[in-house]
Design a protein around this motif. Structure first.
Motif, PDB file in Angstrom:
ATOM      1  N   THR A   1      17.989  44.947  93.395  1.00  0.00           N
ATOM      2  CA  THR A   1      17.311  46.150  92.899  1.00  0.00           C
ATOM      3  C   THR A   1      16.889  46.074  91.434  1.00  0.00           C
ATOM      4  OG1 THR A   1      19.419  47.213  92.317  1.00  0.00           O
ATOM      5  CG2 THR A   1      18.533  47.639  94.537  1.00  0.00           C
ATOM      6  N   SER A   2      17.387  45.130  90.684  1.00  0.00           N
ATOM      7  CA  SER A   2      17.116  45.086  89.246  1.00  0.00           C
ATOM      8  C   SER A   2      15.645  44.810  88.932  1.00  0.00           C
ATOM      9  CB  SER A   2      17.968  44.012  88.572  1.00  0.00           C
ATOM     10  OG  SER A   2      17.598  43.914  87.197  1.00  0.00           O
ATOM     11  N   PRO A   3      15.020  45.665  88.108  1.00  0.00           N
ATOM     12  CA  PRO A   3      13.651  45.363  87.675  1.00  0.00           C
ATOM     13  C   PRO A   3      13.605  44.176  86.710  1.00  0.00           C
ATOM     14  CG  PRO A   3      14.420  47.385  86.641  1.00  0.00           C
ATOM     15  CD  PRO A   3      15.469  46.965  87.622  1.00  0.00           C
ATOM     16  N   HIS A   4      14.745  43.763  86.190  1.00  0.00           N
ATOM     17  CA  HIS A   4      14.773  42.554  85.360  1.00  0.00           C
ATOM     18  C   HIS A   4      14.528  41.306  86.221  1.00  0.00           C
ATOM     19  CE1 HIS A   4      15.975  44.128  81.426  1.00  0.00           C
ATOM     20  NE2 HIS A   4      16.735  44.993  82.078  1.00  0.00           N
ATOM     21  N   VAL A   5      15.075  41.283  87.414  1.00  0.00           N
ATOM     22  CA  VAL A   5      14.913  40.121  88.300  1.00  0.00           C
ATOM     23  C   VAL A   5      13.444  39.958  88.703  1.00  0.00           C
ATOM     24  CG1 VAL A   5      15.537  39.127  90.539  1.00  0.00           C
ATOM     25  CG2 VAL A   5      17.305  40.166  89.091  1.00  0.00           C
ATOM     26  N   SER A   6      12.749  41.045  88.882  1.00  0.00           N
ATOM     27  CA  SER A   6      11.331  40.965  89.236  1.00  0.00           C
ATOM     28  C   SER A   6      10.437  40.791  88.004  1.00  0.00           C
ATOM     29  CB  SER A   6      10.913  42.213  90.014  1.00  0.00           C
ATOM     30  OG  SER A   6      11.083  43.376  89.222  1.00  0.00           O
ATOM     31  N   GLY A   7      11.026  40.837  86.810  1.00  0.00           N
ATOM     32  CA  GLY A   7      10.244  40.685  85.584  1.00  0.00           C
ATOM     33  C   GLY A   7       9.557  41.963  85.149  1.00  0.00           C
ATOM     34  N   ASP A   8      10.010  43.098  85.667  1.00  0.00           N
ATOM     35  CA  ASP A   8       9.372  44.377  85.393  1.00  0.00           C
ATOM     36  C   ASP A   8      10.101  45.231  84.348  1.00  0.00           C
ATOM     37  OD1 ASP A   8       7.248  44.010  87.211  1.00  0.00           O
ATOM     38  OD2 ASP A   8       8.582  44.512  88.883  1.00  0.00           O
ATOM     39  N   ALA A   9      11.084  44.660  83.657  1.00  0.00           N
ATOM     40  CA  ALA A   9      11.831  45.425  82.651  1.00  0.00           C
ATOM     41  C   ALA A   9      12.179  44.530  81.480  1.00  0.00           C
ATOM     42  CB  ALA A   9      13.104  46.004  83.260  1.00  0.00           C
ATOM     43  N   VAL A  10      12.291  45.166  80.319  1.00  0.00           N
ATOM     44  CA  VAL A  10      12.677  44.458  79.105  1.00  0.00           C
ATOM     45  C   VAL A  10      13.608  45.357  78.302  1.00  0.00           C
ATOM     46  CG1 VAL A  10      10.685  45.278  77.767  1.00  0.00           C
ATOM     47  CG2 VAL A  10      11.791  43.131  77.136  1.00  0.00           C
ATOM     48  N   ASP A  11      14.602  44.757  77.688  1.00  0.00           N
ATOM     49  CA  ASP A  11      15.499  45.468  76.783  1.00  0.00           C
ATOM     50  C   ASP A  11      15.115  45.065  75.366  1.00  0.00           C
ATOM     51  OD1 ASP A  11      18.518  45.100  78.827  1.00  0.00           O
ATOM     52  OD2 ASP A  11      16.781  46.398  79.058  1.00  0.00           O
TER      53      ASP A  11
END
Length: 199
Positions: free
Chosen positions: A133-143
């Motif tokens: 479910t993580s949007p980080h895994v799909s490349g759709d999120a950044v911190d």
């Protein structure tokens, strides 16, 4: 004295490890779940999974294409981030990347560490998503790191389609193109309130 000083430096460096969307600072105790200050040093665990899986070394910006955590972000998100970072630089603000794209293996490692840190899967879910479910895994999120950058994005991010998604994570941004005209959608309290995390 030199040995004591070295030991204190070593302890402070190791105490500042953090993970996933966890607050970018030293780990809170299980009895204290409030997010620490955003300007605290940020270090992701390197463990067996390193930069190739999404770990981010110190000092990485949104312009570092050699770092997979940046290079593997969604191209539209990366474009919006770079435009925003260029505009923010005019105000003397620099965007550091604390976390971006992650491999599923790295996301699973971060989740295991969060369960250990927070004492339960339920509490860890407030900070770390599963690899599915993580949007980080799909490349759709950044911190994004440093409070001046998150403050800048809080004020100007919608104009670039960049929105804070979770109220408890002022560093976590995702692309919402409609925000340019309509403003950012209401934030979820934390990831457990996000329907995408319920899969």
């Amino acid at each position: 004295m030199a040995a004591i000083a070295a030991a204190l430096v070593y302890q402070s460096q190791n105490a500042s490890s953090s993970s996933d969307a966890l607050p970018p600072s030293s780990a809170p105790s299980l009895s204290s779940l409030a997010a620490p200050p955003l300007d605290a040093p940020r270090r992701e665990p390197r463990g067996a999974l390193g930069e190739a899986n999404g770990a981010v070394p110190d000092g990485v910006t949104v312009f570092n294409d050699a770092i997979p955590a940046v290079a593997n972000l969604d191209l539209d998100l990366l474009k919006a981030l770079r435009k925003a970072a260029t505009d923010a630089a005019d105000d003397g603000v620099k965007f550091y990347v604390n976390s971006g794209w992650r491999s599923p293996e790295y996301q699973n490692q971060l989740l295991r560490e969060a369960v250990s840190r927070y004492g339960s899967e339920e509490e860890a879910a407030r900070w770390v998503a599963t690899a599915d479910t993580s949007p980080h895994v799909s490349g759709d999120a950044v911190d994004i790191g440093r409070s001046d950058a998150t403050a800048w994005l809080s004020e100007h991010g919608a104009g670039h389609g960049l929105c804070q998604i979770y109220r408890n994570e002022p560093w976590h941004y995702e692309l919402r193109p409609d925000a340019v005209d309509r403003g950012c959608p209401p934030m979820y309290a934390d990831p457990t309130h996000d329907p995408r995390m319920q899969q």
